[in-house]
Design an enzyme around this catalytic site. Structure first.
Site, PDB file in Angstrom:
ATOM      1  N   SER A 109       9.807 -30.463  11.856  1.00  0.00           N
ATOM      2  CA  SER A 109      11.113 -30.766  11.264  1.00  0.00           C
ATOM      3  C   SER A 109      12.177 -30.996  12.337  1.00  0.00           C
ATOM      4  CB  SER A 109      11.558 -29.620  10.351  1.00  0.00           C
ATOM      5  OG  SER A 109      10.560 -29.358   9.397  1.00  0.00           O
TER       6      SER A 109
HETATM    7  N1  SAM Z   1       8.320 -26.176   9.821  1.00  0.00           N
HETATM    8  C1  SAM Z   1       7.265 -26.981  10.378  1.00  0.00           C
HETATM    9  C2  SAM Z   1       7.451 -27.172  11.856  1.00  0.00           C
HETATM   10  O1  SAM Z   1       8.417 -26.632  12.406  1.00  0.00           O
HETATM   11  O2  SAM Z   1       6.617 -27.831  12.469  1.00  0.00           O
HETATM   12  C3  SAM Z   1       7.177 -28.292   9.705  1.00  0.00           C
HETATM   13  C4  SAM Z   1       6.514 -28.208   8.427  1.00  0.00           C
HETATM   14  S1  SAM Z   1       6.005 -29.757   7.794  1.00  0.00           S
HETATM   15  C5  SAM Z   1       7.521 -30.527   7.413  1.00  0.00           C
HETATM   16  C6  SAM Z   1       5.394 -29.212   6.213  1.00  0.00           C
HETATM   17  C7  SAM Z   1       4.058 -28.510   6.305  1.00  0.00           C
HETATM   18  O3  SAM Z   1       3.757 -27.976   5.018  1.00  0.00           O
HETATM   19  C8  SAM Z   1       2.899 -29.441   6.657  1.00  0.00           C
HETATM   20  O4  SAM Z   1       2.249 -28.969   7.789  1.00  0.00           O
HETATM   21  C9  SAM Z   1       2.004 -29.388   5.427  1.00  0.00           C
HETATM   22  O5  SAM Z   1       0.626 -29.481   5.712  1.00  0.00           O
HETATM   23  C10 SAM Z   1       2.365 -28.029   4.858  1.00  0.00           C
HETATM   24  N2  SAM Z   1       2.069 -27.843   3.435  1.00  0.00           N
HETATM   25  C11 SAM Z   1       2.201 -28.709   2.408  1.00  0.00           C
HETATM   26  N3  SAM Z   1       1.832 -28.127   1.254  1.00  0.00           N
HETATM   27  C12 SAM Z   1       1.443 -26.858   1.563  1.00  0.00           C
HETATM   28  C13 SAM Z   1       0.969 -25.747   0.819  1.00  0.00           C
HETATM   29  N4  SAM Z   1       0.786 -25.788  -0.519  1.00  0.00           N
HETATM   30  N5  SAM Z   1       0.690 -24.602   1.465  1.00  0.00           N
HETATM   31  C14 SAM Z   1       0.847 -24.506   2.816  1.00  0.00           C
HETATM   32  N6  SAM Z   1       1.289 -25.516   3.577  1.00  0.00           N
HETATM   33  C15 SAM Z   1       1.599 -26.680   2.960  1.00  0.00           C
END
Ligand code: SAM
Length: 229
Positions: free
Chosen positions: A76
Site C-alpha cells: 500500500s
Molecule cells: N498492507 C499490505 C502491505 O503493506 O504490503 C498490503 C496489503 S495488499 C493491498 C492486500 C492483501 O490482502 C493482499 O496480499 C491479498 O492477497 C490479501 N488478501 C485478500 N483477501 C484476503 C483474505 N480473505 N484473507 C487474507 N488476506 C487476503
C-alpha cells in the site's frame, strides 16, 4: 535469493544513508498530508520500506505510491498505511489483528506500536516472504498465517484493534464479533474498484460506524468478502 538490505543488514554506508534520507523525505511528505501521530511517523522512520518491495522496484520504495509485490497484489501507499494506522490508534498494550499481510510492511509498522500482531494472508508465498522479513528485522511480536482472514482468527480473539488492508463489500461479521469492547476496526468498504475507509468502534452499547476518505484497494477475497473472479 536476494541479498539482505537496509536495516535487515547488508548495504554499503553511502547507499544506506541515501535510503535513510529518502525515508525521512517520505515521512515528511506523509506528515504534510495531515498525519500528525508522532508514534506512527516514528515507526515509519524505523521500518525500511525498501526491504518490502521486489529488488527491481527498490529505487521507487520511498515514493508515495503503491507498488506491485507479485501474485497480483500490492504494497500500500505510505500515506494510506500512515492514515489507517493513525485511525487505528494502536497503544503499546494492544493485541492487533491484520487481515491482508501482503508484503508485511503494514505488519512491521504495527509491530513497532503494539504488544502483539496477528496477521492473516491468503497467498502462501506472500505470507512466507513476510515471515522471513519479520525475522530479518527482529520483529518477534508478530505471528503470520496463511488463511482466509475474512473469518478472523478466533483462537487469538478478542483483539483491541483490527485492520483490514483489502477492500470488502462490508465489514465481515466474524471480525466485528472478534473485536474487544472498546476496540476499533479500520476497513476499506465499498465496491470492488473503489472503497471508503470506515472506522468501527465497539462499545458496551453497540457498534458505531464512521465513513472517511475514498481509497482504492485490491479486493478482500474470501467467505465474508468477494468471490475470486
Ligand atoms: N498492507 C499490505 C502491505 O503493506 O504490503 C498490503 C496489503 S495488499 C493491498 C492486500 C492483501 O490482502 C493482499 O496480499 C491479498 O492477497 C490479501 N488478501 C485478500 N483477501 C484476503 C483474505 N480473505 N484473507 C487474507 N488476506 C487476503
Amino acid at each position: 535469493m536476494e541479498p539482505p538490505a537496509g536495516a535487515a543488514g547488508g548495504e554499503p554506508e553511502s547507499l544506506s544513508s541515501d535510503l535513510s534520507y529518502q525515508r525521512e523525505r517520505m515521512v515528511r511528505l506523509v506528515a504534510s498530508r495531515g498525519v500528525e501521530d508522532a508514534r506512527v511517523l516514528q515507526a515509519m522512520r524505523d521500518i525500511p520500506r525498501h526491504v518490502f518491495v521486489p529488488g527491481e522496484m527498490r529505487s521507487q520504495a520511498y515514493g508515495d505510491h503503491a507498488l506491485p509485490i507479485g501474485s497480483s497484489q500490492t504494497i500500500s501507499q505510505p500515506y494510506i498505511v500512515a492514515q489507517m494506522t493513525a485511525l487505528l490508534d494502536v497503544q503499546a498494550e494492544h493485541s492487533v489483528l491484520e487481515v491482508g499481510t501482503g508484503s508485511g510492511y503494514q505488519t512491521a509498522i504495527l509491530a513497532k506500536l503494539a504488544r502483539r500482531v496477528f496477521s492473516l494472508e491468503r497467498v502462501s508465498k506472500l505470507a512466507q516472504q513476510a515471515i522471513q522479513r519479520m525475522r530479518d528485522l527482529d520483529l518477534e511480536n508478530v505471528k503470520i498465517q496463511t488463511f482466509d482472514g475474512s473469518v478472523g482468527w478466533s483462537e487469538m480473539a478478542p483483539f483491541d484493534r483490527i485492520i483490514v488492508t483489502a477492500g470488502a463489500p462490508s465489514a465481515p461479521q466474524p471480525l466485528l464479533d472478534q473485536l474487544a469492547v472498546g476496540g476499533k476496526l479500520v476497513i476499506p468498504e465499498g465496491g470492488r474498484e473503489l472503497q471508503r475507509l470506515v472506522v468501527y468502534r465497539k462499545t458496551k452499547r453497540g457498534t458505531r460506524r464512521q465513513e472517511g476518505e475514498a481509497v482504492v484497494f485490491v479486493p478482500l477475497i474470501g467467505r465474508h468478502g468477494w468471490q475470486e473472479s
